[in-house]
Write an enzyme that holds these catalytic residues in place. Sequence first.
Site, PDB file in Angstrom:
ATOM      1  CB  SER A  13      10.559 -12.434  13.565  1.00 37.23           C
ATOM      2  OG  SER A  13      11.992 -12.295  13.259  1.00 37.23           O
ATOM      3  N   GLY A  14      11.261  -9.583  11.609  1.00 37.34           N
ATOM      4  CA  GLY A  14      11.931  -8.348  11.510  1.00 37.34           C
ATOM      5  C   GLY A  14      13.362  -8.149  11.962  1.00 37.34           C
ATOM      6  CE  LYS A  15      15.720 -13.846  11.462  1.00 35.88           C
ATOM      7  NZ  LYS A  15      14.308 -13.859  10.926  1.00 35.88           N
ATOM      8  CD  GLU A  31      19.498 -15.119   8.432  1.00 40.11           C
ATOM      9  OE1 GLU A  31      19.637 -16.261   8.790  1.00 40.11           O
ATOM     10  OE2 GLU A  31      18.459 -14.732   7.886  1.00 40.11           O
ATOM     11  CD  GLN A  54      20.350 -25.796   8.079  1.00 47.62           C
ATOM     12  OE1 GLN A  54      20.944 -25.403   8.848  1.00 47.62           O
ATOM     13  NE2 GLN A  54      19.245 -25.298   7.134  1.00 47.62           N
ATOM     14  CD  GLU A  78      19.398 -10.989   9.475  1.00 48.34           C
ATOM     15  OE1 GLU A  78      18.033 -11.245   8.966  1.00 48.34           O
ATOM     16  OE2 GLU A  78      19.981 -10.299   8.736  1.00 48.34           O
TER      17      GLU A  78
END
Length: 193
Positions: A13-15, A31, A54, A78
Amino acid sequence: MVYVISIEGIIGSGKSSLMDQLKRHYTCHQEPLHDWSLLQPFYDDMERYASPFQFQVLFSFHKLYSTIKNVNDVVILERCPWSSRNIFTKMLVQDGFISPQEYELYMSFYDRLAFTTNLHIYLKVDPTVAFDRILKRNREAEKTLQYDYLVRLNHQYEAEISKCDNVYVVDANKPMELVGNTVLRLLSRLCRR
């Protein structure tokens, strides 16, 4: 007191591109892919690595929040623990990759860690655009990523983000420079910089 803003959106998405623009003006934390040793094994074998990955993500956020909790400024992340829980972990439970018992354990840790995010900036993008970006950037960990997974991820984001009160939606189908300018204007108003 720290004011935490999370940049949210599906893979592609462009993060990361947005974070590169924002870090010139704000304290930003991307991230921690380098800390996620289970990312590639997770992409290769979701059934085996869903739960451990996770938990690894959750604990990396705990470590990050521990370092920023006393900062008296805006901190931009992010993604955040909210997306780990509401997007990725819930999808993995729905798919049967995380058992109800593992999810219960995950939630007990999540609840005890008491994460707070003041604002989510959601980069809304068409999965086709995101998939094209993923192919162009050619990251090793994403080579096995399937388009169908992005579509499902997008549906999960749309369902969950609509439940948030503290969200600002940005059209991320546009060129990233325009997306960055839009977000910088928003942050300038919010933070009076």
